[in-house]
Write a protein that holds these residues in place. Structure first.
Motif, short mmCIF file in Angstrom:
data_model
loop_
_atom_site.label_atom_id
_atom_site.label_comp_id
_atom_site.label_asym_id
_atom_site.label_seq_id
_atom_site.Cartn_x
_atom_site.Cartn_y
_atom_site.Cartn_z
N ILE A 50 -0.99 -2.59 -8.57
CA ILE A 50 -0.96 -1.72 -7.41
C ILE A 50 -0.56 -0.32 -7.86
O ILE A 50 0.47 -0.12 -8.50
CB ILE A 50 0.02 -2.23 -6.33
CG1 ILE A 50 -0.38 -3.64 -5.88
CG2 ILE A 50 0.10 -1.26 -5.16
CD1 ILE A 50 -1.78 -3.76 -5.30
N ALA A 51 -1.41 0.65 -7.55
CA ALA A 51 -1.16 2.05 -7.88
C ALA A 51 -0.60 2.74 -6.64
O ALA A 51 -1.35 3.13 -5.75
CB ALA A 51 -2.44 2.73 -8.34
N SER A 52 0.70 2.82 -6.56
CA SER A 52 1.37 3.42 -5.40
C SER A 52 1.43 4.93 -5.55
O SER A 52 1.77 5.44 -6.62
CB SER A 52 2.80 2.87 -5.28
OG SER A 52 2.80 1.48 -5.08
N SER A 53 1.12 5.63 -4.48
CA SER A 53 1.20 7.09 -4.47
C SER A 53 2.51 7.50 -3.82
O SER A 53 2.68 7.38 -2.61
CB SER A 53 0.02 7.68 -3.70
OG SER A 53 -1.19 7.42 -4.36
N ILE A 67 1.60 8.68 -9.21
CA ILE A 67 0.83 7.45 -9.02
C ILE A 67 1.44 6.43 -9.98
O ILE A 67 1.29 6.56 -11.19
CB ILE A 67 -0.66 7.68 -9.32
CG1 ILE A 67 -1.21 8.85 -8.49
CG2 ILE A 67 -1.45 6.39 -9.06
CD1 ILE A 67 -2.58 9.34 -8.94
N THR A 68 2.16 5.48 -9.42
CA THR A 68 2.95 4.57 -10.24
C THR A 68 2.53 3.12 -10.08
O THR A 68 2.00 2.72 -9.04
CB THR A 68 4.45 4.73 -9.93
OG1 THR A 68 5.20 3.94 -10.85
CG2 THR A 68 4.78 4.29 -8.52
N ALA A 124 1.81 2.82 -17.36
CA ALA A 124 1.76 1.36 -17.22
C ALA A 124 0.49 0.90 -16.50
O ALA A 124 0.04 -0.23 -16.70
CB ALA A 124 3.00 0.86 -16.47
N LEU A 125 -0.11 1.76 -15.69
CA LEU A 125 -1.36 1.38 -15.01
C LEU A 125 -2.50 1.17 -15.99
O LEU A 125 -3.46 0.47 -15.68
CB LEU A 125 -1.74 2.43 -13.96
CG LEU A 125 -0.84 2.46 -12.72
CD1 LEU A 125 -1.12 3.71 -11.90
CD2 LEU A 125 -1.01 1.20 -11.90
N ASN A 126 -2.39 1.74 -17.18
CA ASN A 126 -3.42 1.58 -18.20
C ASN A 126 -3.44 0.16 -18.78
O ASN A 126 -4.37 -0.20 -19.50
CB ASN A 126 -3.23 2.61 -19.32
CG ASN A 126 -4.47 2.78 -20.17
OD1 ASN A 126 -5.60 2.59 -19.71
ND2 ASN A 126 -4.28 3.12 -21.43
N ASP A 127 -2.45 -0.64 -18.43
CA ASP A 127 -2.41 -2.04 -18.90
C ASP A 127 -3.40 -2.93 -18.15
O ASP A 127 -3.60 -4.08 -18.52
CB ASP A 127 -1.00 -2.63 -18.71
CG ASP A 127 0.03 -2.00 -19.62
OD1 ASP A 127 -0.35 -1.27 -20.57
OD2 ASP A 127 1.22 -2.24 -19.38
N TYR A 128 -4.01 -2.40 -17.09
CA TYR A 128 -4.88 -3.20 -16.23
C TYR A 128 -6.29 -2.61 -16.18
O TYR A 128 -6.45 -1.39 -16.08
CB TYR A 128 -4.32 -3.26 -14.81
CG TYR A 128 -2.89 -3.74 -14.78
CD1 TYR A 128 -2.60 -5.10 -14.84
CD2 TYR A 128 -1.84 -2.84 -14.73
CE1 TYR A 128 -1.28 -5.55 -14.83
CE2 TYR A 128 -0.52 -3.27 -14.71
CZ TYR A 128 -0.25 -4.63 -14.77
OH TYR A 128 1.05 -5.06 -14.77
#
Length: 162
Positions: A50-53, A67-68, A124-128
């Motif tokens: 989940i990319a939370s803004s 964007i976390t 960390a979003l790059n892990d998905y």
């Protein structure tokens, strides 16, 4: 959930996404996606996808969009240090709505009514391969990728939490 795609904020998001060439389509969830855990449960995915803004105030008073990944909280001290500022200010719901045009729980990374001064994206979003972000309403999300988010937002990659 009827009528979600007709909401003004969702339509603004869809127009911005279309203009930017975003490939993913808006998905309407039966349950709320107000939190990363809610969204992940509704989609049957890991919370980290989940990319939370999240919106903070910079010392200038202007907005900072982070964007976390939903798998951790933003470490505001770490982010402030990395940006070379004393601290990040908290943004209340009224400020979020006024600046982005979105209500808390449905803040999309695209289609803001006022451009953030700075945009960061959690490395960390790059892990998905696929991540999901809000689309202007707490029941609306869309699939995207780390690379597409950077391309569409101009976000700067950063470690923002642990």
């Amino acid at each position: 959930m009827e009528g979600i795609l007709e909401k003004a904020a969702v339509k603004r998001f869809i127009q911005a996404a279309t203009n930017l060439g975003v490939k993913g389509q808006v998905t309407v969830l039966a349950e709320t996606a107000r939190t990363a855990v809610d969204a992940a449960n509704g989609l049957g995915i890991e919370v980290g996808q989940i990319a939370s803004s999240l919106i903070f105030k910079l010392p200038s008073g202007n907005p900072l969009l982070i964007i976390t990944s939903g798998r951790h909280r933003v470490n505001t001290d770490l982010v402030a240090k990395n940006l070379g500022i004393a601290e990040l200010g908290r943004a209340d719901a009224n400020y979020v709505k006024e600046i982005s045009g979105y209500s808390v729980g449905g803040v999309a990374p695209l289609g803001w009514i006022s451009q953030p001064e700075k945009i960061l994206i959690d490395q960390a979003l790059n892990d998905y391969e696929v991540v999901w972000a809000a689309s202007g309403h707490p029941h609306a999300v869309y699939p995207t990728s780390y690379a597409e988010l950077i391309t569409c937002t101009g976000a700067t990659p950063m470690v923002v939490g642990d």
